[in-house]
Scaffold this active site. Sequence first.
Site, PDB file in Angstrom:
ATOM      1  N   TYR A 119      10.924   1.092  -5.233  1.00 39.18           N
ATOM      2  CA  TYR A 119      10.591   1.821  -3.998  1.00 39.18           C
ATOM      3  C   TYR A 119      11.503   1.387  -2.851  1.00 39.18           C
ATOM      4  O   TYR A 119      12.102   2.216  -2.174  1.00 39.18           O
ATOM      5  CB  TYR A 119       9.126   1.542  -3.651  1.00 39.18           C
ATOM      6  CG  TYR A 119       8.603   2.314  -2.469  1.00 39.18           C
ATOM      7  CD1 TYR A 119       8.554   3.705  -2.476  1.00 39.18           C
ATOM      8  CD2 TYR A 119       8.122   1.653  -1.338  1.00 39.18           C
ATOM      9  CE1 TYR A 119       8.061   4.411  -1.396  1.00 39.18           C
ATOM     10  CE2 TYR A 119       7.614   2.354  -0.255  1.00 39.18           C
ATOM     11  CZ  TYR A 119       7.581   3.735  -0.282  1.00 39.18           C
ATOM     12  OH  TYR A 119       7.086   4.427   0.794  1.00 39.18           O
ATOM     13  N   ARG A 160      -4.110   1.714  -2.892  1.00 35.69           N
ATOM     14  CA  ARG A 160      -3.793   1.103  -1.608  1.00 35.69           C
ATOM     15  C   ARG A 160      -5.057   0.534  -0.979  1.00 35.69           C
ATOM     16  O   ARG A 160      -6.178   0.932  -1.290  1.00 35.69           O
ATOM     17  CB  ARG A 160      -3.118   2.111  -0.671  1.00 35.69           C
ATOM     18  CG  ARG A 160      -1.656   2.216  -0.995  1.00 35.69           C
ATOM     19  CD  ARG A 160      -0.934   3.156  -0.087  1.00 35.69           C
ATOM     20  NE  ARG A 160      -1.232   4.534  -0.390  1.00 35.69           N
ATOM     21  CZ  ARG A 160      -0.594   5.554   0.147  1.00 35.69           C
ATOM     22  NH1 ARG A 160       0.358   5.359   1.024  1.00 35.69           N
ATOM     23  NH2 ARG A 160      -0.903   6.792  -0.188  1.00 35.69           N
TER      24      ARG A 160
HETATM   25  N1  UDP Z   1      -4.639  -5.315  -1.257  1.00 32.63           N
HETATM   26  C1  UDP Z   1      -5.801  -6.018  -1.539  1.00 32.63           C
HETATM   27  N2  UDP Z   1      -6.723  -5.443  -2.371  1.00 32.63           N
HETATM   28  C2  UDP Z   1      -6.561  -4.186  -2.893  1.00 32.63           C
HETATM   29  C3  UDP Z   1      -5.387  -3.470  -2.597  1.00 32.63           C
HETATM   30  C4  UDP Z   1      -4.441  -4.065  -1.767  1.00 32.63           C
HETATM   31  O1  UDP Z   1      -5.999  -7.161  -1.074  1.00 32.63           O
HETATM   32  O2  UDP Z   1      -7.465  -3.731  -3.630  1.00 32.63           O
HETATM   33  C5  UDP Z   1      -3.638  -5.941  -0.362  1.00 32.63           C
HETATM   34  C6  UDP Z   1      -2.222  -5.965  -0.930  1.00 32.63           C
HETATM   35  O3  UDP Z   1      -2.021  -7.123  -1.711  1.00 32.63           O
HETATM   36  C7  UDP Z   1      -1.393  -5.972   0.346  1.00 32.63           C
HETATM   37  C8  UDP Z   1      -2.239  -5.159   1.332  1.00 32.63           C
HETATM   38  O4  UDP Z   1      -3.561  -5.165   0.816  1.00 32.63           O
HETATM   39  O5  UDP Z   1      -1.232  -7.274   0.829  1.00 32.63           O
HETATM   40  C9  UDP Z   1      -1.775  -3.734   1.496  1.00 32.63           C
HETATM   41  O6  UDP Z   1      -1.591  -3.189   0.213  1.00 32.63           O
HETATM   42  P1  UDP Z   1      -1.292  -1.659  -0.053  1.00 32.63           P
HETATM   43  O7  UDP Z   1      -1.295  -1.480  -1.534  1.00 32.63           O
HETATM   44  O8  UDP Z   1      -2.193  -0.788   0.739  1.00 32.63           O
HETATM   45  O9  UDP Z   1       0.180  -1.362   0.490  1.00 32.63           O
HETATM   46  P2  UDP Z   1       1.431  -2.233   0.964  1.00 32.63           P
HETATM   47  O10 UDP Z   1       1.228  -2.456   2.418  1.00 32.63           O
HETATM   48  O11 UDP Z   1       1.481  -3.537   0.204  1.00 32.63           O
HETATM   49  O12 UDP Z   1       2.565  -1.336   0.643  1.00 32.63           O
END
Ligand code: UDP
Length: 290
Positions: A119, A160
Amino acid sequence: MIGWDNLITGSKANLDGLRGHPGFIFREQDITAAVTVEGRLDLVMNLASPASPKDYLEHPIETLEVGSIGSRNLLNLALEKGARYLLASTSESYGDPLVHPQVETYWGNVNPVGPRSCYDESKRFAEAITMAYHRTHGLRTNIARIFNTYGPRMQMDDGRVVPAFLGQALRGEPITVFGDGRQTRSFCYVSDLVDGLIRLSRSEERYPVNLGNPHEMTILHFAEAIQEIIGTRMPIRFHPLPEDDPKLRRPGIGKAQRILGWEPKVAFEDGMRITIQYFRGMLDAVPARG
Ligand code: UDP
């Protein structure tokens, strides 16, 4: 207006409100295949890509192709039509950043061979080819670096953090925090983002502009905040932190404020309440993917 989507992660139901609208045409098509349009085009907005880590980890090659071949196809379309071109890029261009908050002049800290590279590097290539078309052909281009955005019509199971935590809290399930939850994110409501994109598409700025909400919080705090709004208190389950998960993320939006007169207007609680209402409505209707 024409919308293209191969629906690799999207859903046709999200377009229900536009069905039968005389000014809107939808084409279920992959932009990595040749893209043609009859007649005039004023603006090409390239928002095509899986954007959830879960989705792009499942589709790494498609993600690389849409940012490279797909971007080139849409740039050629804009060139052929004399249209303006806007690229939706990402805060992932900064990788796991060593500068905080992230400002547009920071070149980033991206692992080029890690799991997220499909990505990050795809979007960085998309930025590079956009600048090359501007410099070589004089194309009127804009690049938005979009930070975490949320709102109704996200897929409940896209992995997400916003749909994940809202779905879990609404279903009365434990909340899955990755790592120790001290990593931060800053959440922008979708209507603010759309306003920023439209303003940017009308501007003469060719270099990237951050669009996001600078209201930063830890993921653990986010879990607590949404439980507070929903009125539940589910246990927190800690899971391993995914590889290369950025530890800090907050947009510096000084540039957007200065050149677009833009800043987010929707407060965290207000945006979350609208999104919770949407997910509540979807909960029984949408079967889980995969
Ligand atoms: N995250 C989490 N639990 C979940 C999904 C995501 O703790 O069930 C955390 C993930 O590790 C990251 C943040 O939330 O630190 C945001 O993750 P997301 O997948 O929304 O998108 P990113 O900002 O990483 O692209």
